[in-house]
Design an enzyme around this catalytic site. Structure first.
Site, short mmCIF file in Angstrom:
data_model
loop_
_atom_site.label_atom_id
_atom_site.label_comp_id
_atom_site.label_asym_id
_atom_site.label_seq_id
_atom_site.Cartn_x
_atom_site.Cartn_y
_atom_site.Cartn_z
N ARG A 1 13.49 -11.66 6.10
CA ARG A 1 13.39 -11.98 4.67
C ARG A 1 14.72 -11.61 4.02
NH1 ARG A 1 8.22 -9.07 2.17
NH2 ARG A 1 9.74 -7.53 1.51
N LYS B 1 1.40 -3.51 5.63
CA LYS B 1 0.50 -3.54 4.47
C LYS B 1 0.00 -4.96 4.21
CE LYS B 1 3.73 -1.91 1.68
NZ LYS B 1 4.85 -1.72 2.62
N ARG C 1 11.87 -10.28 11.28
CA ARG C 1 11.29 -11.18 10.29
C ARG C 1 12.38 -11.94 9.52
NH1 ARG C 1 7.72 -8.71 5.56
NH2 ARG C 1 9.72 -7.72 5.13
N ARG D 1 3.81 2.58 -6.33
CA ARG D 1 4.88 3.13 -5.49
C ARG D 1 5.61 4.29 -6.11
NH1 ARG D 1 7.51 -1.31 -1.67
NH2 ARG D 1 5.97 -2.87 -2.13
N ARG E 1 15.61 0.61 1.28
CA ARG E 1 14.16 0.55 1.03
C ARG E 1 13.47 1.79 1.61
NH1 ARG E 1 13.13 -5.11 3.63
NH2 ARG E 1 10.92 -4.76 3.26
#
Ligand code: AP5
Length: 188
Positions: free
Chosen positions: A127, A13, A125, A86, A138
């Site tokens: 994070r 996104k 990644r 969301r 998630r």
């Protein structure tokens, strides 16, 4: 134009919204980024507890920051909502905000990517909310709370599903095509 970008964690996104923002010259509103940027405020600290657990931040907090941001001058030309709404209550709140400003929502883009690829992208990644357990939470939150938002927009006829399992440039070509088609069908 007002466009919503939806998709599970790691669907791309943010990556695609950045490109589309440059293409259309409209404001980019990422609720994830706005919440991370607020980390030194009481609101940001409250949000961080949910984010680090992989859970959605309460609707009132998120809707509050979007309402504030929508008053920005740069939103007059159009907005790209990245990761918002969301939940169905967030989608209803967005409808109300846009109706008050007489700005209809033009298009909802749903990026679709297999879960295995999402896990690979997020793990690479790193994070703070990209550890294995948090990623799974998630996904659970997406499946239970955000999937109904796709149905909500599907019923309105403004949802376009995009296969996001390809290199970023190729995905962007698909996104741009969907946006160009929506703009052509909206023009008088
Ligand atoms: P947020 O920051 O929105 O995170 P997310 O939805 O989990 O999405 P990500 O940022 O992980 O992925 P993305 O789809 O943007 O993909 P990206 O382009 O970054 O939200 C974080 C948290 O904030 C939420 O968990 C929640 O707690 C809270 N929050 C935010 N909004 C909320 C709301 N509305 N309501 C309640 N709570 C909210 O790409 C991911 C990685 O993949 C990158 O490394 C990228 O380089 C790579 N990549 C991207 N595209 C490709 C491609 N095509 N091929 C290969 N690699 C790619």
């Amino acid at each position: 134009m007002r466009i919503v970008f939806l998709g599970p964690p790691g669907a791309g996104k943010g990556t695609q919204a950045q490109r589309l923002k440059d293409y259309l010259g409209i404001a980019h509103l990422s609720t994830g980024e706005m919440l991370r940027d607020a980390e030194d405020t009481p609101l940001g600290r409250r949000a961080a507890r949910y984010m680090l657990a992989g859970q959605l931040v309460p609707d009132d907090v998120v809707v509050g920051i979007v309402v504030d941001r929508l008053t920005g001058k740069d939103c007059a030309r159009g907005c790209l909502f990245d990761g918002f709404p969301r939940t169905v209550p967030q989608a209803e709140a967005l409808d109300r905000m846009l109706a008050e400003r007489e700005m209809p929502l033009d298009l909802v883009l749903a990026l679709e990517v297999p879960e295995k690829t999402l896990v690979e992208r997020l793990s690479a990644r790193g994070r703070p909310d990209d550890d294995c357990e948090t990623i799974l939470e998630r996904f659970r939150q997406f499946n239970s709370l955000t999937q109904p938002v796709l149905d909500y927009y599907g019923r309105r006829g403004i949802l376009r599903r995009i296969d996001g399992d390809a290199p970023p440039d190729e995905v962007f070509n698909r996104v741009r095509r969907a946006v160009d088609e929506a703009m052509a069908s909206n023009s008088p």
